[in-house]
Every structure is written in C-alpha cells, then in structure tokens.
Write a protein that holds these residues in place. Structure first.
Motif, PDB file in Angstrom:
ATOM      1  N   ASP A  92     -59.925  63.998  55.024  1.00 19.89           N
ATOM      2  CA  ASP A  92     -58.406  63.800  54.379  1.00 19.89           C
ATOM      3  C   ASP A  92     -58.710  63.815  52.643  1.00 19.89           C
ATOM      4  OD1 ASP A  92     -57.464  65.103  56.788  1.00 19.89           O
ATOM      5  OD2 ASP A  92     -56.484  62.874  57.227  1.00 19.89           O
ATOM      6  N   SER A  93     -58.984  62.295  52.548  1.00 15.70           N
ATOM      7  CA  SER A  93     -60.044  61.945  51.428  1.00 15.70           C
ATOM      8  C   SER A  93     -61.012  63.536  50.609  1.00 15.70           C
ATOM      9  CB  SER A  93     -60.555  60.676  51.259  1.00 15.70           C
ATOM     10  OG  SER A  93     -60.730  60.822  50.102  1.00 15.70           O
ATOM     11  N   ILE A 123     -62.148  54.771  49.307  1.00 13.13           N
ATOM     12  CA  ILE A 123     -61.342  55.332  49.519  1.00 13.13           C
ATOM     13  C   ILE A 123     -60.001  54.324  50.741  1.00 13.13           C
ATOM     14  CG2 ILE A 123     -61.216  57.293  51.167  1.00 13.13           C
ATOM     15  CD1 ILE A 123     -64.321  56.399  50.104  1.00 13.13           C
ATOM     16  N   LEU A 124     -58.780  54.621  49.625  1.00  9.64           N
ATOM     17  CA  LEU A 124     -57.779  54.112  50.820  1.00  9.64           C
ATOM     18  C   LEU A 124     -57.538  55.193  51.727  1.00  9.64           C
ATOM     19  CD1 LEU A 124     -55.412  52.063  50.549  1.00  9.64           C
ATOM     20  CD2 LEU A 124     -54.005  53.916  49.254  1.00  9.64           C
ATOM     21  N   ALA A 169     -48.535  47.542  49.118  1.00 12.52           N
ATOM     22  CA  ALA A 169     -48.471  47.460  50.375  1.00 12.52           C
ATOM     23  C   ALA A 169     -49.769  46.961  51.497  1.00 12.52           C
ATOM     24  CB  ALA A 169     -47.692  48.452  51.037  1.00 12.52           C
ATOM     25  N   PRO A 170     -49.638  46.552  52.575  1.00 15.80           N
ATOM     26  CA  PRO A 170     -50.170  46.055  53.054  1.00 15.80           C
ATOM     27  C   PRO A 170     -51.989  47.629  53.525  1.00 15.80           C
ATOM     28  CG  PRO A 170     -49.099  45.531  54.762  1.00 15.80           C
ATOM     29  CD  PRO A 170     -48.104  46.328  53.596  1.00 15.80           C
ATOM     30  N   SER A 171     -52.699  47.180  53.225  1.00 16.39           N
ATOM     31  CA  SER A 171     -54.074  48.496  53.144  1.00 16.39           C
ATOM     32  C   SER A 171     -54.904  48.038  53.950  1.00 16.39           C
ATOM     33  CB  SER A 171     -53.960  48.802  51.521  1.00 16.39           C
ATOM     34  OG  SER A 171     -52.670  48.772  51.106  1.00 16.39           O
ATOM     35  N   GLU A 172     -55.604  49.221  54.123  1.00 17.88           N
ATOM     36  CA  GLU A 172     -57.415  49.062  54.687  1.00 17.88           C
ATOM     37  C   GLU A 172     -57.757  50.092  53.808  1.00 17.88           C
ATOM     38  OE1 GLU A 172     -60.232  49.613  59.013  1.00 17.88           O
ATOM     39  OE2 GLU A 172     -57.036  50.632  58.321  1.00 17.88           O
ATOM     40  N   ILE A 173     -59.120  49.555  53.081  1.00 24.55           N
ATOM     41  CA  ILE A 173     -60.166  50.211  52.126  1.00 24.55           C
ATOM     42  C   ILE A 173     -60.961  50.276  52.151  1.00 24.55           C
ATOM     43  CG2 ILE A 173     -60.530  50.591  50.105  1.00 24.55           C
ATOM     44  CD1 ILE A 173     -57.833  48.564  49.506  1.00 24.55           C
ATOM     45  N   VAL A 174     -61.718  51.539  52.684  1.00 25.52           N
ATOM     46  CA  VAL A 174     -63.170  50.995  53.166  1.00 25.52           C
ATOM     47  C   VAL A 174     -64.055  51.703  51.785  1.00 25.52           C
ATOM     48  CG1 VAL A 174     -65.521  53.157  54.056  1.00 25.52           C
ATOM     49  CG2 VAL A 174     -62.971  52.622  54.906  1.00 25.52           C
ATOM     50  N   PHE A 175     -65.244  50.487  51.900  1.00 25.85           N
ATOM     51  CA  PHE A 175     -66.241  50.356  50.058  1.00 25.85           C
ATOM     52  C   PHE A 175     -67.807  51.467  50.293  1.00 25.85           C
ATOM     53  CE2 PHE A 175     -62.490  47.844  49.128  1.00 25.85           C
ATOM     54  CZ  PHE A 175     -62.548  48.233  47.987  1.00 25.85           C
ATOM     55  N   ILE A 176     -67.728  52.313  49.709  1.00 24.32           N
ATOM     56  CA  ILE A 176     -69.186  52.724  49.235  1.00 24.32           C
ATOM     57  C   ILE A 176     -69.432  52.489  48.185  1.00 24.32           C
ATOM     58  CG2 ILE A 176     -70.882  54.674  50.164  1.00 24.32           C
ATOM     59  CD1 ILE A 176     -68.297  55.923  51.440  1.00 24.32           C
ATOM     60  N   SER A 190     -51.207  55.653  40.533  1.00 27.05           N
ATOM     61  CA  SER A 190     -50.696  55.285  42.092  1.00 27.05           C
ATOM     62  C   SER A 190     -51.350  55.722  42.677  1.00 27.05           C
ATOM     63  CB  SER A 190     -48.746  55.343  42.021  1.00 27.05           C
ATOM     64  OG  SER A 190     -49.007  54.394  43.020  1.00 27.05           O
ATOM     65  N   LEU A 191     -51.380  54.869  43.806  1.00 25.61           N
ATOM     66  CA  LEU A 191     -52.754  55.364  44.717  1.00 25.61           C
ATOM     67  C   LEU A 191     -51.968  55.883  46.629  1.00 25.61           C
ATOM     68  CD1 LEU A 191     -56.492  54.184  43.912  1.00 25.61           C
ATOM     69  CD2 LEU A 191     -55.543  56.424  43.000  1.00 25.61           C
ATOM     70  N   ALA A 192     -51.791  56.930  46.591  1.00 27.01           N
ATOM     71  CA  ALA A 192     -51.465  56.682  48.558  1.00 27.01           C
ATOM     72  C   ALA A 192     -52.917  56.777  49.178  1.00 27.01           C
ATOM     73  CB  ALA A 192     -50.881  58.029  48.431  1.00 27.01           C
ATOM     74  N   PRO A 193     -52.601  56.979  50.589  1.00 28.65           N
ATOM     75  CA  PRO A 193     -53.790  57.070  51.259  1.00 28.65           C
ATOM     76  C   PRO A 193     -54.599  58.758  51.329  1.00 28.65           C
ATOM     77  CG  PRO A 193     -52.046  56.224  53.170  1.00 28.65           C
ATOM     78  CD  PRO A 193     -51.442  56.561  51.741  1.00 28.65           C
ATOM     79  N   GLY A 194     -55.535  58.336  51.064  1.00 29.86           N
ATOM     80  CA  GLY A 194     -56.149  59.469  50.855  1.00 29.86           C
ATOM     81  C   GLY A 194     -56.933  59.591  49.172  1.00 29.86           C
ATOM     82  N   GLY A 195     -56.522  58.093  48.278  1.00 32.78           N
ATOM     83  CA  GLY A 195     -56.904  58.479  47.284  1.00 32.78           C
ATOM     84  C   GLY A 195     -58.244  57.242  46.725  1.00 32.78           C
ATOM     85  N   ILE A 196     -58.952  57.767  45.871  1.00 39.24           N
ATOM     86  CA  ILE A 196     -60.169  56.994  45.340  1.00 39.24           C
ATOM     87  C   ILE A 196     -60.056  55.492  44.270  1.00 39.24           C
ATOM     88  CG2 ILE A 196     -61.722  58.431  47.119  1.00 39.24           C
ATOM     89  CD1 ILE A 196     -62.686  59.440  44.555  1.00 39.24           C
ATOM     90  N   PHE A 197     -60.853  55.154  44.256  1.00 34.02           N
ATOM     91  CA  PHE A 197     -60.667  54.021  42.878  1.00 34.02           C
ATOM     92  C   PHE A 197     -61.910  53.482  42.912  1.00 34.02           C
ATOM     93  CE2 PHE A 197     -60.123  51.359  45.891  1.00 34.02           C
ATOM     94  CZ  PHE A 197     -59.815  50.142  45.572  1.00 34.02           C
TER      95      PHE A 197
END
Length: 214
Positions: free
Chosen positions: A5-6, A49-50, A98-105, A71-78
């Motif tokens: 979805d990102s 990737i959030l 908020a409590p968040s889960e992030i995938v890093f590459i 401001s980043l919502a789920p699917g946002g990248i930084f």
C-alpha cells in the motif's frame, strides 16, 4: 497496512516485496509515542516506511522550539536521502506521535545494480525518484504557505492546497490544530482566534478536523 500500500512499492506484488525485503536485509523497529525515531545529526543512510502509527518530521529551531515540517501516516516514507539537505540535517528529527512500527531499508540496497536485473527492482528505483519529486512539490507548497504575510492568508493558502489535493472543497486535516499552528509558524491561540473570525465571515467551515471551503 500491507507494504504494497506504500507509494514506495507501487506496482510491485506482495511476493516481490517480500523477496526484496529479504534481499535488502530489511529490519523492523517499534517505537513508543513521543520517542525520537531518527536524529539526522547522525548519518543513517536508510529509508523508513511507516507500517503503522503516526510520525512527524520536525526541525529544532535555535531557540529550542520545534517546527512541524511533515506529518506521516501509514505508508509514508522518510529518510535523509529523500528530503533533507546536508545543511539542515543537524536540526532534523523524526518523532513518533503514536506507537509506531517502521520498516527500514538501507538506501544503498535500493540504488545498487541488481545482479538479476529484476523488473520490480527497477520499478522500485523509479518509485523512489517519483517520491523525491513529490516531496519537492510539497516543499514548494510549504514555502508558498509560509510566504503569506498574515495568519488568515497562510490558513487560506494551506486550506486551498489541501482541498485541491483532496479533489474537492473539503478535506480532513492530517494533524491537530496545535500542529497546524506549528506548520504555518503561528501562535496557536492567535491562529484559533483567526480561524473563528474566518468561520464567522463564511470563509471556512470546520467540524472537528474536517475543513470545508465555500
């Protein structure tokens, strides 16, 4: 949220995403609300990737105050390679709202030449370039908002841009009114007073975070 979805993985199947995550040695981090996810005074060289939660990208001012940049919502990248100049990294933070889960590459894995010449890897690189262009547009819009002289002009400019992105005359504010005040660099109390005057004048309608223009 599925990573497909990102925008980073647009056009790439779930199976291909999972294959790339293994190939890229992706890692997942979880953080609590209020926690600093990244401080760009240190070099990281990765893309985040959030997957769930909410993040804000903030700049620390010389007086210690904070300015909301994005401001980043789920699917946002930084990531520093996507948005931050070398001159500004000293004062940039990514903070969990908020409590968040992030995938890093690691960014190096994304741009390096794929030995298998995978089509989905080439598509990923094109997506990265498109996202950089999109962030450049958003930065230009931020400059347009901040170039307005008064709080009313800043609000009307931001509301008009947001409504246009939403494809109509109404949109949902992506953050709180306190964060909106930070975004337009205005005192919150002064902004809320001006917003009340704008409602009285029929320039805008508000219902919670829903904003509508006439």
């Amino acid at each position: 949220m599925q990573l497909t979805d990102s925008d980073l993985f647009e056009g790439i199947t779930q199976e291909e995403v999972e294959q790339m995550l293994r190939c890229f040695c992706a890692r997942t981090e979880r953080c609590a609300a209020g926690e600093t996810v990244r401080a760009y005074r240190h070099s990281h060289g990765d893309v985040g990737i959030l997957k769930s939660g909410a993040l804000s990208i903030e700049r620390i001012e010389l007086d210690g105050g904070r300015t909301l940049l994005e401001s980043l919502a789920p699917g946002g990248i930084f990531g520093e390679v996507l948005a931050f100049s070398s001159l500004a990294r000293e004062s940039m933070l990514v903070v969990a709202r908020a409590p968040s889960e992030i995938v890093f590459i690691d960014y190096a894995h994304i741009i390096k030449r794929c030995e298998k010449a995978c089509d989905h890897h080439s598509l990923l690189v094109r997506n990265v370039l498109r996202l950089v262009a999109d962030k450049t547009v958003r930065l230009s819009e931020r400059i347009e908002v901040l170039s307005c002289r008064t709080i009313r002009e800043k609000l009307l400019c931001y509301f008009s841009l947001s409504a246009a992105h939403a494809g109509g005359r109404a949109f949902l504010l992506p953050f709180s009114f306190s964060e909106l005040a930070d975004y337009i660099c205005a005192d919150r109390s002064a902004m809320m007073r001006e917003l009340g005057r704008m409602r009285d004048a029929g320039l805008v309608q508000t219902e919670g975070r829903r904003i509508a223009l006439p």
